[in-house]
Scaffold this motif. Sequence first.
Motif, PDB file in Angstrom:
ATOM      1  N   VAL A   4      54.740  26.663  49.238  1.00 32.80           N
ATOM      2  CA  VAL A   4      53.338  26.768  48.822  1.00 32.80           C
ATOM      3  C   VAL A   4      53.149  28.118  48.153  1.00 32.80           C
ATOM      4  O   VAL A   4      53.431  29.167  48.757  1.00 32.80           O
ATOM      5  N   ALA A   5      52.702  28.084  46.911  1.00 36.63           N
ATOM      6  CA  ALA A   5      52.392  29.297  46.157  1.00 36.63           C
ATOM      7  C   ALA A   5      50.897  29.275  45.846  1.00 36.63           C
ATOM      8  O   ALA A   5      50.462  28.678  44.858  1.00 36.63           O
ATOM      9  N   LEU A   6      50.118  29.899  46.709  1.00 43.45           N
ATOM     10  CA  LEU A   6      48.670  29.933  46.483  1.00 43.45           C
ATOM     11  C   LEU A   6      48.375  30.716  45.210  1.00 43.45           C
ATOM     12  O   LEU A   6      48.937  31.786  44.978  1.00 43.45           O
ATOM     13  N   ALA A   7      47.486  30.177  44.391  1.00 43.92           N
ATOM     14  CA  ALA A   7      47.156  30.842  43.130  1.00 43.92           C
ATOM     15  C   ALA A   7      45.672  30.720  42.850  1.00 43.92           C
ATOM     16  O   ALA A   7      45.064  29.671  43.085  1.00 43.92           O
ATOM     17  N   PHE A   8      45.105  31.814  42.329  1.00 44.45           N
ATOM     18  CA  PHE A   8      43.681  31.891  42.028  1.00 44.45           C
ATOM     19  C   PHE A   8      43.507  32.353  40.585  1.00 44.45           C
ATOM     20  O   PHE A   8      44.191  33.273  40.134  1.00 44.45           O
ATOM     21  N   ASP A   9      42.586  31.738  39.882  1.00 46.77           N
ATOM     22  CA  ASP A   9      42.225  32.152  38.533  1.00 46.77           C
ATOM     23  C   ASP A   9      40.949  32.983  38.623  1.00 46.77           C
ATOM     24  O   ASP A   9      39.848  32.442  38.808  1.00 46.77           O
ATOM     25  N   LEU A  10      41.098  34.301  38.508  1.00 43.42           N
ATOM     26  CA  LEU A  10      39.953  35.203  38.629  1.00 43.42           C
ATOM     27  C   LEU A  10      39.291  35.347  37.254  1.00 43.42           C
ATOM     28  O   LEU A  10      39.352  36.396  36.615  1.00 43.42           O
ATOM     29  N   ASP A  11      38.626  34.295  36.818  1.00 44.52           N
ATOM     30  CA  ASP A  11      38.114  34.224  35.450  1.00 44.52           C
ATOM     31  C   ASP A  11      36.896  35.102  35.204  1.00 44.52           C
ATOM     32  O   ASP A  11      36.639  35.494  34.056  1.00 44.52           O
ATOM     33  N   GLY A  12      36.114  35.389  36.257  1.00 42.94           N
ATOM     34  CA  GLY A  12      34.864  36.096  36.017  1.00 42.94           C
ATOM     35  C   GLY A  12      33.991  35.304  35.064  1.00 42.94           C
ATOM     36  O   GLY A  12      34.002  34.073  35.046  1.00 42.94           O
ATOM     37  N   PRO A  13      33.244  35.975  34.195  1.00 39.93           N
ATOM     38  CA  PRO A  13      32.381  35.266  33.231  1.00 39.93           C
ATOM     39  C   PRO A  13      33.069  34.996  31.899  1.00 39.93           C
ATOM     40  O   PRO A  13      32.402  34.672  30.919  1.00 39.93           O
ATOM     41  N   THR A  14      34.395  35.126  31.830  1.00 36.75           N
ATOM     42  CA  THR A  14      35.091  34.883  30.568  1.00 36.75           C
ATOM     43  C   THR A  14      35.161  33.382  30.285  1.00 36.75           C
ATOM     44  O   THR A  14      34.896  32.555  31.152  1.00 36.75           O
ATOM     45  N   GLY A  15      35.543  33.039  29.069  1.00 39.08           N
ATOM     46  CA  GLY A  15      35.653  31.642  28.680  1.00 39.08           C
ATOM     47  C   GLY A  15      34.856  31.336  27.434  1.00 39.08           C
ATOM     48  O   GLY A  15      34.489  32.237  26.666  1.00 39.08           O
TER      49      GLY A  15
END
Length: 279
Positions: A19-30
Amino acid sequence: MRAIEALVPRWPEGKRSCVALAFDLDGPTGGAMLDGSIWRNPSYFTLGAYGPWRALGRILDVLAGRDVPATFFVPAWVIENWPSQCRAIVERGHEVAYHGYMHEAFWTLTPDGQREVMASSTRIFERYLGVRPVGFRTPSGDWSAETIGILAEYGVRYSSSMRGDDRPYVLDAKSGLVEIPARWELDDYASLAYQRNPDYPAGLDRIASYDATLDNWCREFDGSHDDGLCMTTLFHPKVSGKPGRIALLEGFVDHVLQADDVWFASCSEVADWWIESKQ
């Protein structure tokens, strides 16, 4: 014994699955930031800013309390604007990796445009965090034919962007780029995201039951573990790092920990082990 058993890799220390936990810390970007509309919509900006500003610390505490590592894919713009919060990721022993500058759709950029994003991101990671990442998750869910070669130019050893297997695999023989595939079933947006205006995700008018969401995640792990595979996630702090929802992350990690033969690893550790084990 099911036929798939012949495909089961041997994980470090004889562990059954990974298990490789992963998070996308995008903030308000996009998209809204890229087209400028977010600057006319304070509510939407703060919805994204909640991720690095408020939710990230809560998630780091959950990981620390269970002594499990994670990988955070971070747009470089977020690092520029929340440097101390992003430094906490590294200081607490987790991996940070590339996720564009403002969460650009890489498949829409020219090769030079992609290089510009990677070059500026590299400078920002090194300046603010003292780190040169080796991993990349495409912000747009896709890329162009030139992207793999460009990633190699910037020392990227693995990607977590595609969907071609339930195990790591070599995506490109020339560069040796390893893919650690994620799945939409483990994207918290699918169950928990809600934004009224702009309507994103499009057409979403309610959120799923928290019990059903946790049950789905746990069932995905159970299947992956039974078959001895590698699971990674597409979690977003701004979505699942809120006071009520953090219990879903706690419940999911606790469920995984009940199986004592799971290798918890950062994505870079998975990629390095996969490369070494196949030599």
